[in-house]
Design an enzyme around this catalytic site. Structure first.
Site, PDB file in Angstrom:
ATOM      1  N   ASP A  20      19.589  44.859  51.533  1.00  0.00           N
ATOM      2  CA  ASP A  20      20.919  44.952  52.134  1.00  0.00           C
ATOM      3  C   ASP A  20      21.564  46.284  51.775  1.00  0.00           C
ATOM      4  OD1 ASP A  20      23.381  44.576  53.262  1.00  0.00           O
ATOM      5  OD2 ASP A  20      24.057  43.046  51.819  1.00  0.00           O
ATOM      6  N   GLU A  36      26.550  40.665  56.618  1.00  0.00           N
ATOM      7  CA  GLU A  36      25.405  40.336  57.469  1.00  0.00           C
ATOM      8  C   GLU A  36      24.806  38.968  57.177  1.00  0.00           C
ATOM      9  OE1 GLU A  36      25.075  41.894  54.672  1.00  0.00           O
ATOM     10  OE2 GLU A  36      23.417  40.747  53.832  1.00  0.00           O
ATOM     11  N   ASP A  74      28.231  44.885  56.664  1.00  0.00           N
ATOM     12  CA  ASP A  74      27.788  44.433  55.343  1.00  0.00           C
ATOM     13  C   ASP A  74      28.026  42.930  55.142  1.00  0.00           C
ATOM     14  OD1 ASP A  74      26.668  44.653  52.859  1.00  0.00           O
ATOM     15  OD2 ASP A  74      28.424  45.570  51.906  1.00  0.00           O
ATOM     16  N   LYS A 107      19.141  32.545  52.905  1.00  0.00           N
ATOM     17  CA  LYS A 107      19.392  33.928  53.341  1.00  0.00           C
ATOM     18  C   LYS A 107      18.254  34.818  52.860  1.00  0.00           C
ATOM     19  CE  LYS A 107      22.508  37.885  52.571  1.00  0.00           C
ATOM     20  NZ  LYS A 107      23.814  38.344  52.056  1.00  0.00           N
ATOM     21  N   ARG A 159      26.116  36.052  56.578  1.00  0.00           N
ATOM     22  CA  ARG A 159      26.690  34.948  57.352  1.00  0.00           C
ATOM     23  C   ARG A 159      26.207  34.973  58.806  1.00  0.00           C
ATOM     24  NH1 ARG A 159      32.626  36.864  55.772  1.00  0.00           N
ATOM     25  NH2 ARG A 159      31.416  37.467  53.955  1.00  0.00           N
ATOM     26  N   LYS A 193      26.855  50.394  51.760  1.00  0.00           N
ATOM     27  CA  LYS A 193      27.296  50.086  50.398  1.00  0.00           C
ATOM     28  C   LYS A 193      27.289  51.349  49.548  1.00  0.00           C
ATOM     29  CE  LYS A 193      25.462  45.360  49.892  1.00  0.00           C
ATOM     30  NZ  LYS A 193      26.731  44.659  49.698  1.00  0.00           N
ATOM     31  N   ASP A 236      18.645  40.262  47.805  1.00  0.00           N
ATOM     32  CA  ASP A 236      19.447  39.585  48.830  1.00  0.00           C
ATOM     33  C   ASP A 236      18.625  38.596  49.668  1.00  0.00           C
ATOM     34  OD1 ASP A 236      22.056  39.264  49.683  1.00  0.00           O
ATOM     35  OD2 ASP A 236      21.935  40.804  51.237  1.00  0.00           O
TER      36      ASP A 236
HETATM   37  N1  BES Z   1      24.524  40.695  49.828  1.00  0.00           N
HETATM   38  C1  BES Z   1      25.914  40.896  49.737  1.00  0.00           C
HETATM   39  C2  BES Z   1      26.588  40.063  48.651  1.00  0.00           C
HETATM   40  C3  BES Z   1      26.159  40.329  47.247  1.00  0.00           C
HETATM   41  C4  BES Z   1      26.909  41.139  46.420  1.00  0.00           C
HETATM   42  C5  BES Z   1      25.038  39.719  46.737  1.00  0.00           C
HETATM   43  C6  BES Z   1      26.536  41.356  45.128  1.00  0.00           C
HETATM   44  C7  BES Z   1      24.649  39.934  45.418  1.00  0.00           C
HETATM   45  C8  BES Z   1      25.405  40.744  44.617  1.00  0.00           C
HETATM   46  C9  BES Z   1      26.586  40.549  51.063  1.00  0.00           C
HETATM   47  O1  BES Z   1      25.801  40.774  52.191  1.00  0.00           O
HETATM   48  C10 BES Z   1      27.780  41.419  51.202  1.00  0.00           C
HETATM   49  O2  BES Z   1      27.604  42.607  51.255  1.00  0.00           O
HETATM   50  N2  BES Z   1      28.965  40.819  51.264  1.00  0.00           N
HETATM   51  C11 BES Z   1      30.170  41.544  51.394  1.00  0.00           C
HETATM   52  C12 BES Z   1      31.039  40.848  52.415  1.00  0.00           C
HETATM   53  C13 BES Z   1      32.256  41.621  52.813  1.00  0.00           C
HETATM   54  C14 BES Z   1      31.868  42.869  53.566  1.00  0.00           C
HETATM   55  C15 BES Z   1      33.132  40.744  53.676  1.00  0.00           C
HETATM   56  C16 BES Z   1      30.834  41.594  50.025  1.00  0.00           C
HETATM   57  O3  BES Z   1      30.800  40.599  49.309  1.00  0.00           O
HETATM   58  O4  BES Z   1      31.364  42.637  49.667  1.00  0.00           O
HETATM   59 ZN    ZN Z   2      23.815  40.655  51.909  1.00  0.00          ZN
HETATM   60 MN    MN Z   3      25.894  42.744  52.862  1.00  0.00          MN
END
Ligand code: BES
Ligand code: ZN
Ligand code: MN
Length: 514
Positions: free
Chosen positions: A281, A360, A358, A276, A362, A288, A299
């Site tokens: 992000d 994204e 967010d 990834k 996946r 966020k 990220d």
């Molecule tokens: N990049 C984030 C996940 C992340 C969080 C990485 C903290 C490193 C530290 C990912 O893209 C994300 O935002 N995931 C969301 C998914 C949700 C919206 C289903 C999350 O984990 O909140």
């Molecule tokens: Zn992310």
């Molecule tokens: Mn995200």
């Protein structure tokens, strides 16, 4: 000053410039002429006693080394560093005792070497004489020491910041162990690879757009002889990579898909790696909050790990073919950004309803996983800073490992452990798939189910793994970036997570144990 693409590049270069040298030194410890000599100490009653191999230093101090260290408060605990001025008793200026704890593992030795070298920042020449009876012990001390000699200073001005140790000499009985030269060379390769990963993660998104990250991959490929193909935004639209295009469409910095390939003439197996590469992000329109966003330059840690691993694999030359995909985009909110409720078509045809922009990672990973299937891999491993839920479940340092095959998952967990990286097997419960049902598309990118977010993300990715392909998913959201204080050989910021595990997987596949 903004460049023609509106980026502020006035502040510095892309990568840090330190290169620490490492060599073996078989001389007696008392005679090695360095600024500091590092020895290991173990708990001994209320104090600490030098580990095996430091006898000649002790003799030079009239047998009073343990007494001196204990008087300074040393107890031999892991991570503890005690400095003792040598005052001319030995050639080195400083004797530095690092705690090993009881019965140290290879990882304990790596951490001890790293902690000592880190504590010696600002010192030029350091000898590391940790107990070593075998080439593996030498490898551990060498890697820990090199990883501890890291500092990301590409964007600093002035000279207030201490620069890392410049020269490391591995000393003591291990220096003449059979295979020590090869062990040091291997440590050098792994350390270079981890440094690359750390540098890329630490580089701010102002200086690492998707195009820049693809450019770094091109530079690395040129230097190591990997073959490379880069799909730009036009090729991605034409090729039908709807996930990467959808995530990237909100940014002025267009997305990329990079394919790297290493091949060995005697290879019988193919490993596909997918990383990834979200260079920043923001969450997109599902923005966020500020305190979750400030570290989202990390990220792209998965893509960096894949690139780092391939750079190491090219130098270590295992008998296996390896392809690596970097799914790269910047997730930004704008008038052209994808909207919650948009529908995307992933490479290969499946449709996804984007309920949360967010989620994204996946989306870009789905495109790259389907594409990697075209290489008919014997094993497909993806690595991603995918979910905040990984941190909730396993904390900041332990990667979550999911798979479509229990046996291969546990072998990957074991490979990570041997490489010195914390990882833990997690399930993909079948009931989680239902929560991803979409009212309008084949699947939604977010679940109605609140719990088990790391497993939900894994369940989403599993849908895109081509039939019959063994697949493992590593969620490194926490391990990729250290927001806390440095420890062992791990600095603040980019850690280099997963690169060593990916190299170990390639070697295990080459040797037929995976
Ligand atoms: N990049 C984030 C996940 C992340 C969080 C990485 C903290 C490193 C530290 C990912 O893209 C994300 O935002 N995931 C969301 C998914 C949700 C919206 C289903 C999350 O984990 O909140
Ligand atoms: Zn992310
Ligand atoms: Mn995200």
């Amino acid at each position: 000053m903004l460049d023609p693409k509106g980026r502020n590049r006035s502040t510095g270069g892309l990568t840090s410039c330190y290169v620490t040298s490492i060599s073996l030194d078989g001389a007696s410890l008392a005679s090695i002429d360095v600024d500091a000599i590092v020895i290991g100490v173990a708990p001994d009653g209320p104090g600490a006693a030098p580990a095996a191999g430091a006898a000649d230093l002790d003799a030079a101090l009239d047998g009073r080394l343990a007494e001196a260290l204990t008087a300074l408060g040393a107890a031999g605990k892991p991570g503890e560093v005690t400095k003792l001025p040598a005052l001319g008793a030995v050639a080195a200026g400083l004797i530095v005792a690092v705690g090993l704890g009881e019965d140290p593992s290879a990882e304990d030795v790596r951490r001890a070497a790293g902690a000592a070298v880190r504590a010696l920042a600002g010192t030029a020449r350091v000898a590391v004489a940790l107990p070593a009876g075998s080439a593996d012990d030498v490898a551990a001390a060498a890697l820990g020491a090199l990883l501890g000699a890291y500092s990301f200073d590409a964007f600093r001005t002035g000279d207030k910041h201490k620069s890392p140790v410049e020269e490391i000499r591995l000393a003591g009985p291990g220096a003449s162990a059979a295979g020590a030269e090869d062990a040091v060379e291997r440590a050098r390769v792994l350390a270079d690879s981890i440094k690359l990963v750390r540098d890329l993660v630490n580089t701010p998104p102002s200086h690492l757009s998707p195009e820049d990250l693809a450019g770094e991959a091109e530079r690395v490929a040129g230097e190591t002889g990997l073959s490379i193909e880069v799909l730009d935004e036009k090729a991605l639209v034409e090729g039908g990579y709807g996930g990467i295009v959808g995530v990237g469409q909100g940014s002025v910095n267009p997305p990329r898909l990079v394919r790297l390939a290493y091949s060995h003439p005697e290879a019988t197996k193919t490993l596909a790696l997918v990383g990834k590469g979200i260079t920043f992000d923001s969450g997109g329109l599902s923005l966020k909050p500020a305190d979750s966003m400030d570290w989202m330059k990390s990220d792209m840690g998965g893509a960096a790990a894949v690139l780092g691993a391939l750079a190491a694999i090219a130098r270590l030359a295992p008998k296996v073919d390896v392809v690596g995909y970097l799914a790269i985009a910047e997730n930004m909110p704008s008038g052209t950004a994808q909207r919650p409720s948009d529908v995307l078509r992933i490479y290969g045809g499946k449709t996804v309803e984007v309920l949360n922009t967010d989620a994204e990672g996946r989306l870009v990973m789905a495109d790259a996983i389907v594409r990697a299937g075209e290489d008919s891999p014997d094993l497909l491993v993806d690595v991603a800073t995918l979910t905040g839920a990984q941190l909730v479940a396993l904390g900041t340092r332990t990667a979550g490992v999911m798979a479509n095959d229990d046996d291969v998952r546990e072998k990957v967990v074991a490979a990570a452990g041997r490489a010195g990286e914390a990882a833990w097997g997690m399930p993909l419960p079948a009931e989680l798939r239902k929560g991803l049902d979409s009212a309008v598309a084949d699947i939604a990118n977010m679940s109605g189910e609140r719990w088990g977010g790391m497993l939900v993300a894994g369940t989403f990715l599993k849908e895109f793994v081509p039939d019959g392909v063994r697949w493992v998913h590593l969620d490194i959201a926490g391990p990729a970036f250290n927001k806390g204080e440095p420890y062992g050989y791990t600095p603040k910021g980019g850690t280099g997570a997963a690169a060593r595990t990916l190299v170990a997987i390639a070697e295990d596949l080459a040797e037929g144990v995976l």
